[in-house]
Design an enzyme around this catalytic site. Structure first.
Site, short mmCIF file in Angstrom:
data_model
loop_
_atom_site.label_atom_id
_atom_site.label_comp_id
_atom_site.label_asym_id
_atom_site.label_seq_id
_atom_site.Cartn_x
_atom_site.Cartn_y
_atom_site.Cartn_z
N LEU A 161 0.85 -1.35 -0.06
CA LEU A 161 -0.03 -0.02 0.06
C LEU A 161 0.92 1.15 0.09
O LEU A 161 0.59 2.38 -0.33
CB LEU A 161 -0.85 0.19 1.16
CG LEU A 161 -2.00 -1.18 1.26
CD1 LEU A 161 -2.89 -1.05 2.41
CD2 LEU A 161 -3.09 -0.87 0.03
N HIS A 162 1.92 1.31 0.80
CA HIS A 162 2.92 2.45 0.77
C HIS A 162 4.18 2.01 1.48
O HIS A 162 4.59 1.13 2.09
CB HIS A 162 2.06 3.41 1.70
CG HIS A 162 2.96 4.52 2.32
ND1 HIS A 162 3.25 5.60 1.14
CD2 HIS A 162 3.59 5.05 3.34
CE1 HIS A 162 4.13 6.38 1.91
NE2 HIS A 162 4.13 6.16 2.96
N PHE A 163 5.32 2.88 0.76
CA PHE A 163 6.58 2.71 1.49
C PHE A 163 7.14 4.09 1.74
O PHE A 163 6.75 5.19 1.10
CB PHE A 163 7.53 1.94 0.11
CG PHE A 163 7.61 0.53 0.13
CD1 PHE A 163 7.84 -0.19 1.31
CD2 PHE A 163 7.49 -0.09 -1.18
CE1 PHE A 163 7.85 -1.72 1.02
CE2 PHE A 163 7.57 -1.41 -1.28
CZ PHE A 163 7.53 -1.89 -0.16
N ASN A 210 10.73 5.36 4.42
CA ASN A 210 12.17 4.72 5.09
C ASN A 210 11.82 4.22 6.26
O ASN A 210 12.79 3.58 6.69
CB ASN A 210 13.00 6.11 5.20
CG ASN A 210 14.51 5.82 5.33
OD1 ASN A 210 14.85 4.74 4.85
ND2 ASN A 210 15.13 6.22 6.25
N LYS A 269 1.79 -3.20 9.17
CA LYS A 269 2.54 -1.96 9.31
C LYS A 269 3.76 -2.11 9.61
O LYS A 269 3.93 -2.78 10.75
CB LYS A 269 1.68 -0.86 10.07
CG LYS A 269 2.83 0.52 9.88
CD LYS A 269 1.68 1.60 10.56
CE LYS A 269 2.58 2.93 10.33
NZ LYS A 269 1.59 4.12 10.97
N GLY A 290 9.42 2.10 6.84
CA GLY A 290 8.97 0.60 6.53
C GLY A 290 8.02 0.72 5.51
O GLY A 290 7.33 1.59 4.76
N GLY A 291 7.42 -0.38 5.33
CA GLY A 291 6.04 -0.55 4.39
C GLY A 291 4.96 -0.76 5.11
O GLY A 291 4.83 -1.01 6.19
N ASP A 342 -1.74 14.01 12.90
CA ASP A 342 -1.26 14.02 11.68
C ASP A 342 -2.66 13.87 10.58
O ASP A 342 -2.79 13.11 9.68
CB ASP A 342 -0.56 12.66 11.32
CG ASP A 342 0.26 12.68 10.11
OD1 ASP A 342 0.45 13.97 9.54
OD2 ASP A 342 0.65 11.69 9.63
#
Length: 854
Positions: free
Chosen positions: A232-234, A236, A255, A238-239, A365
């Site tokens: 889904l997303h990378f 720095n 996560k 982690g993924g 956030d």
């Protein structure tokens, strides 16, 4: 966007090199040592290079060693490597300070390079093994983040990768110039620096590294009760992965957190934040607005949270799909319908955030990509790694630059600020330009929103009050009043100048910090000075001198291209009346190999060929015209047929459009035809234009735009209006029943009421410039000019515009204020203002040898 966030850290108003901030921090203590006798030392803002002079030249490529270290171990690692390499005559480099190390290991840092504190260059494989064996013992106990692009040696901080030692470049599959190494046949191929370890197919892994590769491959997720389906997303840190519980079949989100990686402002790594997120989710268990926490485990050194999968779309995606002002066929009920949807969505998000506050948690956030909306209407907030406890009254250590509250808003007030940004941002999707640059812009945007949408005035004014506080912003000058707007833009540009710096004269896009980028036409001094001169604005002779001095001694690795490099600088020097300097720069260019460049106008052969033609005609230098003909021939040989390009632009495919696609070579063929009269060149232009039209698709509103598969592009650089600019020139020479109707379809996008960015290459200014150069009397031009008010900001007793990303102001030609000035000059200036080589056939614009001077 991650790169832009990094370049926001050094300055509140402009993108700047992170190293400008790092320069304030002391270097590693090793740099206080005297340079060893017989060694060469080169210092940059980032790296410190040390090479022994009395050894045979290093190979151009081979196995290199990287040393990783956390902050606490960095000094020891640098000192140890220095003491080891110097007496053994082994070349090495290291990051110059702790602050640079933190920057290169932050959450926003590149995954492919993060963790690299030191690089060592063994001359051969025998020395490679010796160095690894001996340093492994000397660095025992040093810990650092895993370097994803490399193979780890043992369990310590040493990593290896095969790659280039010397800087060489070649074209990749998308037509971009990238770092290169030689393959087994001696051909230059891309030196792939990804986020996984791999060995080039013609290179054999040294036998002593095979056990280390086996150890790496032994760490898998097999045996876990979860199957990973997709990424889904990378980052720095982690993924984030979409997976499935193998026992229940239930879809889940996993996560990942990498130890010592993804540092935040408080110095916490990804693992610390993940553990904190786990604690936050436990407190919020049971809330509909929060994904359920399901599990927590480790694989190797990596930590994982398992969370409920919320099958929804990010609010940002819904906003892009629904926002009505970007369409050219705005229905009568579109604005009321969108307003009703947006207000309902805002109410749902506010209730979701309120439910967190009732549990004593501040989200910290909040932005549209962290809000998921399901088809059933559920609103779920995701990514709680920077959430805080309300009673602490703290500020998050990370956050989205567009929604992060000022330092005086703490605890719950930070969420209230982000909610206000969201309320305004759903109607003006550019909240980023308000904070922290000019908070008063919120009140101006609120007035524009209230004039455009049927929204209750009190609701939007309250959002502006929360964002702006006591700040306000005067109504900016009318962008349609020339020369008043020209002078306002000029004042801002000149006020931003930094002639004491060597890397840049005017602040612009982050690309100006590449070698030579601060000189370039797109992002450097050349582009700004060109825009000022072309529009008759004020000029400062010292600024010309700044460019002249540095242009003839460019930085190593400076690009050659027209918009990104030295050919564009030469063009501008000629336009400014400095012909000899222009020819001196051309001498530098002609000594370089250009044959391997791509075909494009921005950085490749089309731009070089056009510049050679133009400068050759201006100076009468036959050598330049001869070389121009060579470039035309190479472009013709490489062109192919109309269908020899994929239908999708970008990604792994060559890009379309004026700056990067086939329209650039088409413009070269047209200019060559206008000089020679050779109809074969006109035929080549026809083929090239058809290649770009093949990569266009008809959007839902009827416009013809470049198709990137996941989005459509209308812009000047690789979108529809750039193609239209070249097509209109072709149609001057040849009526064409096939291509003629496409011009109107390409220009349909100029009826859109809103563009997210204001810049020349990827924003509204480019739409204005293209329309003005094609149809200056078009009635839609005035509306596009008025639309610039959305992005106007005060600066230096004038007005300026934000650059790409909208996080900071920019003065450059491609993305910023100079580009807007140029576009308005195309529409309003009494003398012709055209993009280079786009003036009417047979016309050459006069050099601006003199002008109004400061």
């Amino acid at each position: 966007m991650d790169d832009y966030e990094l370049y926001c850290l050094a300055d509140l108003l402009f993108y700047d090199s992170p190293d400008q901030k790092n320069a304030e921090i002391s270097d590693f203590s090793a740099l206080s040592r005297e340079i060893p006798e017989g060694w060469f030392h080169q210092a940059t803002d980032t790296w410190m290079y040390f090479t022994p002079a009395d050894v045979a030249a290093l190979p151009t490529q081979g196995w290199k060693i990287h040393v990783s270290a956390r902050l606490a171990d960095a000094e020891r690692a640098v000192r140890t490597v220095w003491d080891y390499c110097v007496p053994r005559n082994v070349a090495f480099k290291f990051l110059r300070s702790e602050s640079v190390l933190v920057m290169h290991n932050s959450k926003a840092a590149s995954r492919s390079s993060s963790g690299k504190l030191i690089a060592i260059y063994p001359p051969d494989e025998a020395r490679l093994e010796t160095i690894l064996t001996e340093l492994d013992e000397l660095l025992r106990g040093v810990e650092g983040p895993y370097i994803l692009s490399d193979l780890r040696y043992g369990n310590g901080p040493l990593f290896v990768r095969y790659g280039g030692f010397a800087e060489r470049r070649c074209l990749d599959t998308s037509g971009e110039m990238v770092l290169a190494i030689e393959d087994g046949a001696g051909r230059l191929v891309p030196d792939v620096r990804g986020s996984t370890f791999s060995v080039p197919p013609w290179v054999e892994l040294p036998a002593f590294l095979e056990p280390h590769l086996a150890a790496r491959n032994a760490v898998t997720v097999e045996g876990l009760p979860y199957e990973i389906e997709s990424v889904l997303h990378f980052s720095n840190s982690g993924g984030v992965y979409l997976g499935r519980d193998t026992a229940t079949g239930r879809r889940v989100v996993l996560k990942e957190a990498r130890p010592h990686a993804g540092l935040d402002a408080a110095g916490r790594d990804a693992v610390a934040r993940l553990e904190h997120e786990r604690d936050i989710l436990r407190r919020l268990a049971g809330l509909d607005a929060v994904p359920a926490l399901l599990d927590h485990f480790t694989v190797g050194d990596h930590h994982f949270l398992v969370e409920e999968f919320v099958d929804g779309n990010p609010l940002q995606r819904l906003l892009v799909h629904r926002y009505p002002l970007t369409r050219t066929d705005l229905a009568p009920d579109a604005l009321p319908a969108y307003t009703e949807w947006a207000l309902d969505m805002l109410g749902r998000v506010e209730r979701a955030v309120g439910s967190l506050h009732e549990r004593g948690v501040v989200f910290g956030d909040l932005h549209p990509n962290n809000i998921l909306v399901t088809d059933e209407g559920r609103v779920a907030l995701i990514d709680f790694e920077v959430a805080t406890w309300a009673e602490d009254g703290a500020r998050p250590a990370l956050g989205h630059p567009a929604y992060a509250a000022p330092s005086d808003r703490r605890g719950v007030a930070g969420d209230e600020y982000a909610l206000a940004c969201l309320r305004l941002g759903l109607f003006a999707p550019q909240t980023t330009i308000m904070a922290p640059m000019r908070p008063g812009k919120a009140r101006h945007l609120a007035r524009l929103v209230a004039d455009t949408f049927p929204i209750p005035t009190a609701a939007i004014e309250e959002a502006a009050r929360i964002i702006a506080g006591d700040h306000d912003m005067e109504e900016p000058p009318d962008p349609g009043r020339w020369p008043e707007i020209r002078d306002a833009l000029c004042r801002a540009i000149l006020a931003s100048a930094t002639p004491d710096r060597d890397d840049r004269l005017f602040p612009g896009d982050v690309a100006q910090f590449r070698p030579g980028g601060g000189l370039s036409l797109a992002h450097g001094a050349a582009g700004v000075l060109h825009a000022l001169a072309a529009t008759g604005a004020e000029r400062c002779p010292d600024h010309d001198d700044w460019l002249r001095k540095r242009a003839v001694t460019p930085a190593p690795g400076s690009a050659l291209g027209f918009y990104d490099g030295l050919h564009g600088v030469a063009h501008v020097l000629e336009r400014l009346g400095h012909r000899q300097d222009a020819l001196d720069v051309m001498d530098i260019c002609l000594r370089e190999r250009w044959e391997g460049l791509g075909p494009g106008l921005y950085a490749g052969l089309a731009g070089i060929g056009l510049n050679l033609l133009d400068l050759g005609e201006a100076t009468g230098e036959s050598a330049l015209l001869d070389r121009a003909r060579e470039v035309v021939d190479v472009c013709a040989d490489r062109l192919g047929g109309p269908d020899d390009v994929p239908e999708i632009s970008g990604g792994a495919n060559p890009r379309a459009g004026l700056m990067f696609g086939s329209s650039g070579p088409a413009l070269l063929f047209l200019r060559a035809y206008e000089r020679s009269g050779d109809a074969a060149l006109l035929d080549l232009a026809h083929v090239a234009i058809r290649q770009d039209l093949r990569r266009c698709v008809r959007a839902a509103d009827g416009s013809l735009q470049v198709n990137q598969g996941w989005r459509h592009l209308p812009y000047l650089d690789e979108g529809s209006v750039g193609i239209a600019l070249v097509l209109s020139r072709y149609l001057v020479h040849r009526a064409d029943e096939e291509l003629g109707p496409a011009l109107d379809d390409l220009l349909t996008v100029t009826r859109s009421a809103y563009f997210v960015q204001p810049g020349l290459f990827t924003g509204r200014a480019g739409v204005i410039a293209a329309l003005a150069m094609i149809r200056r009397s078009d009635p839609g031009l005035a509306a596009q000019i008025r639309g610039l008010r959305w992005h106007m900001l005060p600066y230096g007793e004038g007005v300026a515009f934000p650059g790409d990303g909208l996080l900071r102001l920019s003065m450059d030609f491609s993305t910023g204020t100079a580009g807007v000035l140029f576009a308005l000059g195309a529409a309003l200036h009494e003398e012709p203002v055209f993009l280079p080589f786009s003036q009417p056939p047979g016309q050459r614009l006069p050099s601006r040898r003199a002008g109004k001077e400061v």
